[in-house]
Structure formats: C-alpha cells, structure tokens
Design a protein around this motif. Sequence first.
Motif, PDB file in Angstrom:
ATOM      1  N   LEU A  43      11.537  41.272  66.335  1.00 10.66           N
ATOM      2  CA  LEU A  43      11.708  40.390  65.173  1.00 10.66           C
ATOM      3  C   LEU A  43      10.384  40.117  64.459  1.00 10.66           C
ATOM      4  O   LEU A  43      10.362  39.428  63.434  1.00 10.66           O
ATOM      5  CB  LEU A  43      12.339  39.060  65.605  1.00 10.66           C
ATOM      6  N   GLY A  44       9.294  40.628  65.032  1.00 11.35           N
ATOM      7  CA  GLY A  44       7.980  40.376  64.441  1.00 11.35           C
ATOM      8  C   GLY A  44       7.531  38.936  64.597  1.00 11.35           C
ATOM      9  O   GLY A  44       6.840  38.401  63.734  1.00 11.35           O
ATOM     10  N   ILE A  45       7.920  38.329  65.703  1.00 14.91           N
ATOM     11  CA  ILE A  45       7.607  36.920  65.955  1.00 14.91           C
ATOM     12  C   ILE A  45       6.716  36.828  67.183  1.00 14.91           C
ATOM     13  O   ILE A  45       7.046  37.361  68.248  1.00 14.91           O
ATOM     14  CB  ILE A  45       8.900  36.105  66.150  1.00 14.91           C
ATOM     15  N   ALA A  46       5.590  36.149  67.052  1.00 11.78           N
ATOM     16  CA  ALA A  46       4.680  35.936  68.173  1.00 11.78           C
ATOM     17  C   ALA A  46       5.299  34.940  69.150  1.00 11.78           C
ATOM     18  O   ALA A  46       6.013  34.025  68.727  1.00 11.78           O
ATOM     19  CB  ALA A  46       3.344  35.411  67.673  1.00 11.78           C
ATOM     20  N   PRO A  47       5.036  35.084  70.459  1.00 12.13           N
ATOM     21  CA  PRO A  47       5.551  34.102  71.419  1.00 12.13           C
ATOM     22  C   PRO A  47       5.205  32.658  71.057  1.00 12.13           C
ATOM     23  O   PRO A  47       6.004  31.753  71.294  1.00 12.13           O
ATOM     24  CB  PRO A  47       4.909  34.535  72.740  1.00 12.13           C
ATOM     25  N   ALA A  48       4.062  32.432  70.433  1.00 17.37           N
ATOM     26  CA  ALA A  48       3.669  31.079  70.029  1.00 17.37           C
ATOM     27  C   ALA A  48       4.571  30.517  68.929  1.00 17.37           C
ATOM     28  O   ALA A  48       4.608  29.303  68.721  1.00 17.37           O
ATOM     29  CB  ALA A  48       2.217  31.068  69.558  1.00 17.37           C
ATOM     30  N   GLU A  49       5.327  31.389  68.257  1.00 13.47           N
ATOM     31  CA  GLU A  49       6.247  30.957  67.201  1.00 13.47           C
ATOM     32  C   GLU A  49       7.676  30.837  67.714  1.00 13.47           C
ATOM     33  O   GLU A  49       8.610  30.713  66.935  1.00 13.47           O
ATOM     34  CB  GLU A  49       6.225  31.961  66.049  1.00 13.47           C
ATOM     35  N   ALA A  50       7.822  30.871  69.032  1.00  9.83           N
ATOM     36  CA  ALA A  50       9.152  30.802  69.646  1.00  9.83           C
ATOM     37  C   ALA A  50       9.274  29.554  70.513  1.00  9.83           C
ATOM     38  O   ALA A  50       8.295  29.076  71.086  1.00  9.83           O
ATOM     39  CB  ALA A  50       9.414  32.051  70.492  1.00  9.83           C
ATOM     40  N   ALA A  51      10.497  29.063  70.586  1.00  6.56           N
ATOM     41  CA  ALA A  51      10.841  27.981  71.506  1.00  6.56           C
ATOM     42  C   ALA A  51      11.857  28.542  72.492  1.00  6.56           C
ATOM     43  O   ALA A  51      12.651  29.424  72.147  1.00  6.56           O
ATOM     44  CB  ALA A  51      11.446  26.795  70.762  1.00  6.56           C
TER      45      ALA A  51
END
Length: 179
Positions: free
Chosen positions: A98-106
């Motif tokens: 998804l092009g999402i960094a782990p830091a941008e995930a909950a």
Amino acid sequence: MQDILERAKAIRLVVFDVDGVLTDGSLFLGDDGQEYKAFHSRDGHGMAMLRDSGVALAVITGRRSEVVRIRMQSLGIEHVHQGCKDKLPVFLKLAAGLGIAPAEAAYMGDDLMDLPVMRRVGLAVAVADAHPVVREHAHWCTPSGGGRGAARDLCELILRAQDKLDALVQDYLGADRPA
C-alpha cells in the motif's frame, strides 16, 4: 494523551485482529461445526466512517472463518488475511504493497500473538480487556472491551486527531437543524 493524538494524526492504515478485538473473544460452535461470532454494530459504523475518510483498513487474524469474510465484505474491507499464525510478515507485506510505512499504521490487538506487529507500528492499541502484557506494550488502551465498542473507540480517536470527526457528526446532525 497529546502523544497519542500526534501518533493518530499520522495514521493511514489501521489493522484489526478479530477474535477478542472485533468480537468479545467468544467462539460459538454449532453441532455441525459451524462457527458463530457476534460483532458490535457501532464498531462496524466506526470502521466505515474511518474507511470513508481515506484511511485504509485491514484485518489480520489467526483463525479462518466464513463469518469474518462475510462481515468484512459487508463493511467494504478489502484487505482480509485469515489463518495467519505469524502476523508480522503479513503486515509488512500489506503495508509495503500500500506504500505505507509501519509508522503510519495502527494495529489493534488483544493477545500475545499480536505483539510482534504492535511493536512495529506507529500506534499500537490494546482493547480494555486485553492480556496484561499486551496492554503494557500498547501506546493506548481503549476504554471499551473487545467486541464492545473498542474498534469504534480507535476509529473516533483517529478521526478526532485528523480533524475529521466533528464534520462527520455535523453531517448526521444536519446543517439546517437548530443546535
């Protein structure tokens, strides 16, 4: 609480466990082996509001269940991963795709198998009745228990942090109605 709101402001992906998070953890089995689960309708509505606000949603669960597939389909959740005993590789592949960094995930969990993912995300959330070690490693613990509004708690926290909740509430109140 300010740190939690700052973390929530950056969230672009929310991943939920199922048993003990979207349900209260009870497993009802019929004589024919059919599995039944109870989901809280307000959790579903919160997830739909968050999804409609542009945050991606996913489920990663250790069990396989047709009822989970049906419930997630009804909520429009496209990323449903079942039968995952090791959730971290699934999460990392999903986020990368998804092009999402782990830091941008909950990630919202309740038991020990959720810890590897919780330790990698920007916002680790435990339900109120999670295992004590899980609560200890969470950035935030919901006021509600699993299957009893915990997912809604998280969805509204993120919506509030991203300045989207008030507008959603106003939509329900109607702009032309008196206060």
